[in-house]
Structures are given as C-alpha cells and as structure tokens.
Design an enzyme around this catalytic site. Structure first.
Site, PDB file in Angstrom:
ATOM      1  N   GLY A 199       4.697   0.025   3.773  1.00 47.63           N
ATOM      2  CA  GLY A 199       5.707   0.037   2.725  1.00 47.63           C
ATOM      3  C   GLY A 199       6.397   1.375   2.571  1.00 47.63           C
ATOM      4  O   GLY A 199       7.419   1.462   1.891  1.00 47.63           O
ATOM      5  N   ASP A 224       2.512  -7.607   2.125  1.00 48.23           N
ATOM      6  CA  ASP A 224       3.869  -7.955   2.552  1.00 48.23           C
ATOM      7  C   ASP A 224       4.369  -7.006   3.634  1.00 48.23           C
ATOM      8  O   ASP A 224       5.071  -7.419   4.555  1.00 48.23           O
ATOM      9  CB  ASP A 224       4.820  -7.930   1.358  1.00 48.23           C
ATOM     10  CG  ASP A 224       4.764  -6.608   0.600  1.00 48.23           C
ATOM     11  OD1 ASP A 224       5.571  -5.725   0.898  1.00 48.23           O
ATOM     12  OD2 ASP A 224       3.895  -6.468  -0.277  1.00 48.23           O
ATOM     13  N   ASP A 225       4.004  -5.722   3.531  1.00 51.69           N
ATOM     14  CA  ASP A 225       4.457  -4.765   4.538  1.00 51.69           C
ATOM     15  C   ASP A 225       3.824  -5.059   5.901  1.00 51.69           C
ATOM     16  O   ASP A 225       4.487  -4.968   6.933  1.00 51.69           O
ATOM     17  CB  ASP A 225       4.179  -3.327   4.097  1.00 51.69           C
ATOM     18  CG  ASP A 225       2.746  -3.108   3.611  1.00 51.69           C
ATOM     19  OD1 ASP A 225       1.957  -4.078   3.589  1.00 51.69           O
ATOM     20  OD2 ASP A 225       2.421  -1.971   3.237  1.00 51.69           O
ATOM     21  N   PHE A 226       2.549  -5.417   5.890  1.00 51.39           N
ATOM     22  CA  PHE A 226       1.888  -5.807   7.138  1.00 51.39           C
ATOM     23  C   PHE A 226       2.636  -6.973   7.783  1.00 51.39           C
ATOM     24  O   PHE A 226       2.910  -6.963   8.990  1.00 51.39           O
ATOM     25  CB  PHE A 226       0.439  -6.204   6.855  1.00 51.39           C
ATOM     26  CG  PHE A 226      -0.301  -6.746   8.054  1.00 51.39           C
ATOM     27  CD1 PHE A 226      -1.010  -5.899   8.891  1.00 51.39           C
ATOM     28  CD2 PHE A 226      -0.277  -8.105   8.351  1.00 51.39           C
ATOM     29  CE1 PHE A 226      -1.681  -6.388  10.006  1.00 51.39           C
ATOM     30  CE2 PHE A 226      -0.944  -8.603   9.458  1.00 51.39           C
ATOM     31  CZ  PHE A 226      -1.655  -7.745  10.288  1.00 51.39           C
ATOM     32  N   MET A 400       0.430  -2.624  -0.695  1.00 49.63           N
ATOM     33  CA  MET A 400      -0.277  -2.195   0.504  1.00 49.63           C
ATOM     34  C   MET A 400       0.601  -1.293   1.343  1.00 49.63           C
ATOM     35  O   MET A 400       1.746  -1.552   1.501  1.00 49.63           O
ATOM     36  CB  MET A 400      -0.642  -3.422   1.317  1.00 49.63           C
ATOM     37  CG  MET A 400      -1.736  -4.221   0.678  1.00 49.63           C
ATOM     38  SD  MET A 400      -3.340  -3.579   1.008  1.00 49.63           S
ATOM     39  CE  MET A 400      -3.440  -3.790   2.747  1.00 49.63           C
TER      40      MET A 400
END
Length: 400
Positions: A199, A224-226, A400
């Site tokens: 992120g 969500d970033d993963f 995250m």
C-alpha cells in the site's frame, strides 16, 4: 530435539546470508531515468481520519517535479476532519489538479477499497498510482516510480518503505519492517520475483486494473494491496519493485496496539501465502539458538552457536535496514532487533492458529480465501458484504 534446533539455526544463518546478498543486489540495481518518459498520472488517495502529520504527508504528493498529474482524494464521511486538511491543501496548491470525492458508497468489506472505487471515476489518466495516506515522498517520486512502465509487460510497480516512528510500539514496528519484513521481501525479489504489492505505492494501468475485475474484485479482501499485485501477476503481468523507498509515518502507538496490528497482518499473510508463512520457522534463528542453549544446559557449543547466529542476524538487520533502506529507526535502535525477534515469534504463533482479527474496534474473521467476515454476533444477513460492514471504520494508511 537438539538436532532439529541445530538445523533451524543453520537454516537461519543461510537465510541471513542470502538476505544480505539480496539487499546488496537491490542497492546495485536502479531503474534508468528516461527524462522523455513522463506519462500523465492520476494519484488516488483514500482517506479516513487524521493520520500522524497528515497534512505534510499529503502535501508531499502535491510538490512533485512532474509535468502532468492529478490527485483524487476520497473520503466516506462528510464530517471527517481530513476534509478540512484537503481543502486547505487545495488552496495552497492552486496549480495542482486536485479533486475531492466524498461518498459513503460501499462495494465490499474493505472500506479503503470502496474509497478507491468511488475515486476512480474521477481519474483522468490511464496510469493510476495508489498510495496510503501515511506515506511521504520527495519531489522526484513520480518520475522515478513510473519508469518501469516503459515496458508494456510490466503491470504493477510497488515500493519498499522505511518508517518514521514515535513511541516504543511504533519503534518496534519500524524495526520489524526494516530488518525483518523487508528482508523477506528482498529475498523473494531476488530469488523468484514478487507477485504482490504494498500500500506504500502501487502503480497500475487502468487497462490492467480492468482486466483483473477492477476494485470490485478485491473489495472483500483484507490484503487489498497484496491482491493488486497478485491478480495482475496471475494474469501474466510482471510486478516490479521500484528502487525508490518511500517514508511511512507511524503515529505514537502503544506496544499493545502495535502487537494487535502485527497479529492482524500476520494472519493476513498466512492466508495470502500459507507456505511462505510456515517457512518463516526456518528464519527465527534468534529463538532457535536461544532454545539450543537452554536444551544443551548452557554448553560451550550452545553459546558459540548463539553468538554466530545473533551476529549474523544483526549484520543482516543492519545491511537491510540501515544501509539498503537508510532507515533512521534501525540506526538508532539497532540493539532492539533480538527483542523484536522474540516478540515476532510469539506473533507468528498467534497468526498460525487464529483467524480472528481486530480492526478499528470490530471483531472480524478471515475466510480461507482472505476475505473479511463479521463474527457471528455482528452478522446481519445480506446478499452482499457491503451491507455487513456499515459500522466498520478504517484508516486508509493502516491497511496491509
């Protein structure tokens, strides 16, 4: 048992050596700057509440030495105090193309993603940059992070980060990030390449985002970033780690709050990369060597083993954190690395056996796919998760 611990100590030493090699390789690699390559960029900034030093963080994105860029700030609550900060910045930088979207539309359990989805229709340009609200950058940031996109096979660019910390809890988190978490990232990057993003910075083309299903495809995921790195990688695009390191501004946090946050991240990582998470047991040399000393009743061999393991761990932490990332917290509190390692082993055990997380006062459960679900007592029947999380409040910079 002693033999097993000896093997774990040896595997940890090998890991530390490879992490040192990966950090040196990262330092030697840089993306050449093509001054003629400066495609227009839309920066999406999901906001919720006031992060530590929020105004200066956001201002840093307005001070880019870059010809054409747009910033879209997205907020859910019309009473959110961050709106006043955004309006002040808009007046302070009249020449910067700034838009503010205020919408409480929810598309999934992760409200940060809903903010991004609400901001996207205002994006004017084909290259989208997403960065958390607690990130701070220098004026050459955009010019540097966009360079890999000259190659059409590259779908996502992401960045490592170093933390600015206040308080002991945040200090331990900063040391964790610089000397532990990013060591693993560099090892992965050097050995197999990365198929995930952070992120801190995610640069992605609109066409790639649309190909993976847009923000709706990740709206119910904790990490969500993963997913914004993983899904494009599955679609055949390359994910690149930029040579630019951003600054992550951590607010003053208690040790308890930091441990809760770390446990949440650990459980999220376990869901996203289960085998990689289990493999971390081979990297806990600090713990293994200490247990080796205890089981050999303080033998000379045990102390020699501990000395070698701890020296290698400290050398790895210094090269990754202090040299490769230029992390000021690591330089100042280098001696806390062994303490963090012991705490992190406890967090790893907690993450291994649990699926429940606490996020902004809400008790949630992670499904095996990594999606967020309210616990049974908070559950309200619905067709969509959008109607399950009306009470969930997420600070965008803390994902995250």
């Amino acid at each position: 048992m002693i033999g097993l611990l000896g093997c774990l100590c040896l595997s940890a030493i090998m890991y530390y050596c490879y992490a040192i090699y990966a950090a040196i390789a990262f330092l030697r690699h840089s993306h050449a700057i093509n001054p003629e390559f400066h495609p227009p960029i839309t920066i999406l900034k999901p906001l919720c509440g006031l992060d530590s030093d929020a105004e200066n963080n956001l201002i840093s994105f307005c001070q880019q030495d870059y010809p054409h860029f747009q910033i879209v700030f997205a907020v859910r609550d019309r009473q959110d105090p961050i709106i006043e900060v955004v309006e002040k910045i808009s007046q302070q930088f009249p020449d910067v193309d700034i838009d503010l979207v205020v919408s409480d539309r929810i598309i999934g359990a992760n409200l940060k993603v809903s903010n991004l989805a609400n901001a996207l229709p205002q994006a004017k340009y084909d290259i989208i940059l997403i960065a958390d609200s607690d990130i701070r950058v220098t004026p050459d940031y955009l010019q540097r992070v966009v360079q890999p996109l000259q190659d059409q096979s590259i779908g996502v660019v992401t960045c490592l980060y170093r933390s600015l910390a206040q308080g002991w809890g945040a200090t331990l988190e900063a040391i964790s990030t610089a000397t532990d978490f990013h060591a693993g990232v560099l090892v992965s990057h050097q050995s197999t390449g990365i198929e995930f993003a952070f992120g801190s910075t995610i640069v992605i083309r609109k066409s790639v985002l649309e190909e993976i299903g847009g923000f709706a495809a990740i709206a119910d995921y904790l990490a969500d970033d993963f997913q914004l790195g993983h899904l494009p990688a599955k679609a055949g695009y390359e994910v690149v780690l930029s040579d630019y390191v951003v600054e992550h501004v951590l607010g003053n946090s208690s040790v308890t709050n930091s441990l809760h946050r770390q446990t949440r991240w650990a459980r999220g990582i376990k869901i996203c990369r289960p085998w990689g998470y289990l493999g971390l047991i081979f990297t806990y040399g600090t713990v293994s060597s200490l247990l080796f000393v205890l089981l050999t009743q303080g033998s000379t061999l045990g102390w020699i083993n501990l000395t070698i393991v701890w020296i290698m761990r400290l050398v790895m932490g210094w090269i990754v954190g202090a040299i490769a990332l230029n992390d000021v917290v690591t330089k100042k509190y280098f001696w806390l690395i062994p303490l963090w390692d012991l705490l992190h082993f406890v967090i790893w055990c907690a993450g291994l056996f649990g699926t429940t997380i606490e996020w902004r006062g809400q008790q949630l459960r992670l499904t095996k796919e990594g999606k967020l679900m309210p616990l049974e007592q908070d559950f309200v029947s619905s067709q969509r998760c959008t109607e399950l999380v009306e009470g969930l409040s997420v600070v965008s910079g803390e994902e995250m």
